[in-house]
Design an enzyme around this catalytic site. Structure first.
Site, PDB file in Angstrom:
ATOM      1  N   HIS A 146       0.822  -1.222   0.000  1.00  0.00           N
ATOM      2  CA  HIS A 146       0.000   0.000   0.000  1.00  0.00           C
ATOM      3  C   HIS A 146       0.853   1.269   0.000  1.00  0.00           C
ATOM      4  O   HIS A 146       0.774   2.094   0.901  1.00  0.00           O
ATOM      5  CB  HIS A 146      -0.975   0.009   1.192  1.00  0.00           C
ATOM      6  CG  HIS A 146      -2.026  -1.046   1.071  1.00  0.00           C
ATOM      7  ND1 HIS A 146      -2.986  -1.255   2.023  1.00  0.00           N
ATOM      8  CD2 HIS A 146      -2.265  -1.966   0.110  1.00  0.00           C
ATOM      9  CE1 HIS A 146      -3.778  -2.260   1.650  1.00  0.00           C
ATOM     10  NE2 HIS A 146      -3.342  -2.698   0.508  1.00  0.00           N
ATOM     11  N   ASP A 165      -1.462   3.407   3.505  1.00  0.00           N
ATOM     12  CA  ASP A 165      -1.388   2.983   4.921  1.00  0.00           C
ATOM     13  C   ASP A 165      -0.298   1.939   5.145  1.00  0.00           C
ATOM     14  O   ASP A 165      -0.225   1.330   6.222  1.00  0.00           O
ATOM     15  CB  ASP A 165      -2.754   2.515   5.430  1.00  0.00           C
ATOM     16  CG  ASP A 165      -3.165   1.139   4.902  1.00  0.00           C
ATOM     17  OD1 ASP A 165      -2.423   0.539   4.086  1.00  0.00           O
ATOM     18  OD2 ASP A 165      -4.239   0.664   5.307  1.00  0.00           O
ATOM     19  N   ARG A 230      -6.312   4.806   2.302  1.00  0.00           N
ATOM     20  CA  ARG A 230      -5.704   3.464   2.393  1.00  0.00           C
ATOM     21  C   ARG A 230      -4.589   3.276   1.376  1.00  0.00           C
ATOM     22  O   ARG A 230      -3.486   2.902   1.722  1.00  0.00           O
ATOM     23  CB  ARG A 230      -6.774   2.388   2.205  1.00  0.00           C
ATOM     24  CG  ARG A 230      -6.281   0.965   2.440  1.00  0.00           C
ATOM     25  CD  ARG A 230      -7.472   0.018   2.574  1.00  0.00           C
ATOM     26  NE  ARG A 230      -7.074  -1.325   2.953  1.00  0.00           N
ATOM     27  CZ  ARG A 230      -7.036  -2.364   2.112  1.00  0.00           C
ATOM     28  NH1 ARG A 230      -7.358  -2.196   0.850  1.00  0.00           N
ATOM     29  NH2 ARG A 230      -6.675  -3.551   2.542  1.00  0.00           N
ATOM     30  N   ALA A 271     -15.181   1.943   5.465  1.00  0.00           N
ATOM     31  CA  ALA A 271     -14.830   1.611   4.083  1.00  0.00           C
ATOM     32  C   ALA A 271     -16.016   2.008   3.204  1.00  0.00           C
ATOM     33  O   ALA A 271     -17.133   1.544   3.421  1.00  0.00           O
ATOM     34  CB  ALA A 271     -14.538   0.122   3.940  1.00  0.00           C
ATOM     35  N   TYR A 273     -19.091   3.923   2.246  1.00  0.00           N
ATOM     36  CA  TYR A 273     -20.075   4.708   3.002  1.00  0.00           C
ATOM     37  C   TYR A 273     -20.147   4.215   4.445  1.00  0.00           C
ATOM     38  O   TYR A 273     -19.793   3.082   4.745  1.00  0.00           O
ATOM     39  CB  TYR A 273     -21.450   4.605   2.329  1.00  0.00           C
ATOM     40  CG  TYR A 273     -21.397   4.909   0.850  1.00  0.00           C
ATOM     41  CD1 TYR A 273     -21.368   6.228   0.397  1.00  0.00           C
ATOM     42  CD2 TYR A 273     -21.310   3.882  -0.094  1.00  0.00           C
ATOM     43  CE1 TYR A 273     -21.279   6.509  -0.960  1.00  0.00           C
ATOM     44  CE2 TYR A 273     -21.225   4.162  -1.451  1.00  0.00           C
ATOM     45  CZ  TYR A 273     -21.205   5.472  -1.880  1.00  0.00           C
ATOM     46  OH  TYR A 273     -21.100   5.743  -3.211  1.00  0.00           O
ATOM     47  N   ASP A 275     -22.133   2.696   6.431  1.00  0.00           N
ATOM     48  CA  ASP A 275     -23.397   1.984   6.277  1.00  0.00           C
ATOM     49  C   ASP A 275     -23.410   0.605   6.942  1.00  0.00           C
ATOM     50  O   ASP A 275     -24.389  -0.149   6.791  1.00  0.00           O
ATOM     51  CB  ASP A 275     -23.724   1.827   4.777  1.00  0.00           C
ATOM     52  CG  ASP A 275     -22.597   1.139   4.015  1.00  0.00           C
ATOM     53  OD1 ASP A 275     -21.615   0.691   4.655  1.00  0.00           O
ATOM     54  OD2 ASP A 275     -22.685   1.066   2.772  1.00  0.00           O
ATOM     55  N   GLU A 311     -18.807   0.505  11.620  1.00  0.00           N
ATOM     56  CA  GLU A 311     -18.656   1.852  11.065  1.00  0.00           C
ATOM     57  C   GLU A 311     -19.493   2.872  11.841  1.00  0.00           C
ATOM     58  O   GLU A 311     -19.043   3.981  12.111  1.00  0.00           O
ATOM     59  CB  GLU A 311     -19.062   1.851   9.588  1.00  0.00           C
ATOM     60  CG  GLU A 311     -18.113   1.043   8.717  1.00  0.00           C
ATOM     61  CD  GLU A 311     -18.532   0.991   7.264  1.00  0.00           C
ATOM     62  OE1 GLU A 311     -17.640   0.881   6.415  1.00  0.00           O
ATOM     63  OE2 GLU A 311     -19.741   1.044   6.971  1.00  0.00           O
TER      64      GLU A 311
END
Ligand SMILES: [Ca+2]
Ligand SMILES: [Ca+2]
Ligand SMILES: [Ca+2]
Length: 450
Positions: A146, A165, A230, A271, A273, A275, A311
């Site tokens: 990453h 990250d 990320r 990650a 939204y 949700d 989240e």
């Protein structure tokens, strides 16, 4: 087996426009970043070749402008990465500047301390070579996963640099904490300690200084422009001066973001939204009582000792959801059967020309997980997305970067030399269609009449 069709990656809309295609050049060593220069050449970084190559797309002729001799490269996410051409390049201003980002080994001895720096070179058109290196920023954290590394110069004349990250909390680095939400103290900035610059987009003066109008995070001004990212490998300014960036999601929710000064893009608490769908933040470094080092990494079902948070358990007034995702799935999505719902976005570009009907004001996003170029149409103000992503040019390639010719008729894609992707039927393959190449796709349909 009809369930396989439920992976949203395999349900995309395929664009109807007609293109011819050809290989402009092959035999490059992992071409990573391609930029269109004022000399009508493509300026290409070769990640594992440590070269900056200028390619004439009309003839396929290529010429090496520079070979770097101090790049440290050992894995697929490091080496010579980003390139940004100064807008005054070849315009007689004396600012014939080219900026690059690359990983190096800070330790002069046998051990390896991987870092990344941004360096400026000056282009000499007589010798067609890059000379006079000046380091803009160094000692920025890097690792073996990453790595992000994209560089762009904004319409404000500042340099934007994406940092990943470092693969923390994931695969072989699963016991390293993600620092995408960590912020520097005033003392850190004074000491030029950039160790919190992970999972961020940085904004630097062209001399490496901290611009006076950079945002404050927790009362401290640094190079940090946006946090909570990320692995941003794609970054581009649109014609309206807005900054777009791709990001890699975990098993779903690769993102296209509109990057705004001082905002928080959520990773690793969110990650896509916010949700609570198909993602919880499992922080392996905080495993208790069993220490992380005694555990075996499992990205789908972490053991009970690893703390997990939904989240919705996190909030931040600066949180900014993506413009769109590739792809968001239902909370009960079956990863074991259907596979990950990602494209692994690489470079992005904005399509601003009128040549192809309906394309103006779109963002083009490369996919490495299954060779495809995705077009996302923006709303008139550039701050929203209209409709679903449309896919083009699917082949067994890992499309790493994209650039559009100024007239909008030709699209260039660079490809990785190795790695796995999806073949045209959707199966996994490591047999790449056009390894180490720059491909040209020329639009052959009717031109927009309005
Ligand atoms: Ca060393
Ligand atoms: Ca995000
Ligand atoms: Ca989510």
């Amino acid at each position: 087996m009809t369930a396989l069709a439920q992976n949203p990656r395999d349900q995309h809309i395929v664009g109807p426009e007609l293109f011819t295609s050809r290989t402009v050049v092959s035999g490059l060593e992992n071409p990573w970043d391609i930029a269109w220069g004022p000399d009508d050449h493509l300026w290409i970084t070769e990640r594992t070749g440590f070269r900056i190559t200028r390619l004439d797309p009309a003839t396929g002729a290529k010429r090496v402008a520079l070979v770097l001799d101090d790049v440290y490269q050992s894995v697929v996410q490091d080496g010579l990465l980003g390139i940004a051409l100064h807008p005054d390049l070849l315009r007689g201003s004396g600012r014939d500047w080219v900026f690059v980002s690359y990983t190096y080994d800070r330790d002069p001895g046998e051990s390896v301390e991987r870092r990344i720096r941004v360096r400026r070179y000056t282009y000499d058109s007589a010798s067609q070579a890059l000379n006079a290196p000046v380091d803009i920023i160094d000692n920025v954290p890097a690792h073996d996963d990453h790595g992000a590394g994209r560089l762009v110069i904004g319409p404000d004349g500042q340099l934007y640099f994406s940092r990943g990250d470092l693969g923390s909390n994931f695969l072989t680095n699963y016991c390293n904490p993600i620092r995408s939400q960590d912020l520097p103290s005033a003392d850190d900035v004074r000491a030029r300690d950039w160790s919190t610059y992970q999972g961020k987009i940085l904004r630097l003066g062209l001399d490496g200084s901290i611009p006076d109008d950079n945002p404050m995070f927790a009362g401290v001004r640094s190079h940090i422009y946006a946090i909570g990212l990320r692995n941003t490998q794609g970054m581009v300014f649109g014609p309206g001066g807005l900054l777009y960036a791709s990001d890699h999601g975990p098993s779903t929710d690769d993102e296209l973001n509109l990057i705004v000064s001082g905002m928080n893009y959520g990773w690793p608490r969110v990650a896509g939204y916010r949700d609570d769908r198909a993602y919880v933040y499992a922080n392996w470094s905080q495993s208790t009582p069993t220490p992380c080092g005694s555990l075996k990494f499992d990205g789908i079902r972490p053991p009970a000792s690893v703390p997990q948070s939904k989240e919705s358990e996190w909030s931040d007034a600066a949180f900014t959801p993506p413009l769109t995702t590739f792809f968001t799935v239902a909370a009960d999505y079956d990863f074991a059967t259907l596979g990950t719902a990602t494209i692994a976005p690489g470079g992005i570009d904005v399509y601003a020309a009128p040549a192809i009907p309906d394309w103006a004001n779109s963002v083009l996003i490369t996919g490495m997980r299954g060779g495809g170029l995705y077009r996302v149409k923006l709303g008139p103000d550039g701050r929203s997305v209209v409709g679903e992503p449309v896919e083009y040019f699917r082949n067994a390639n890992r499309y790493r970067d994209v650039v559009v010719s100024p007239d909008g008729r030709r699209i260039y894609l660079s490809t990785d030399n190795f790695g796995t992707t999806a073949d045209v039927a959707g199966g996994r393959t490591s047999r790449l269609g056009n390894p180490g190449a720059v491909l040209e796709f020329t639009y052959t349909g009717p031109t927009a009449s309005r």
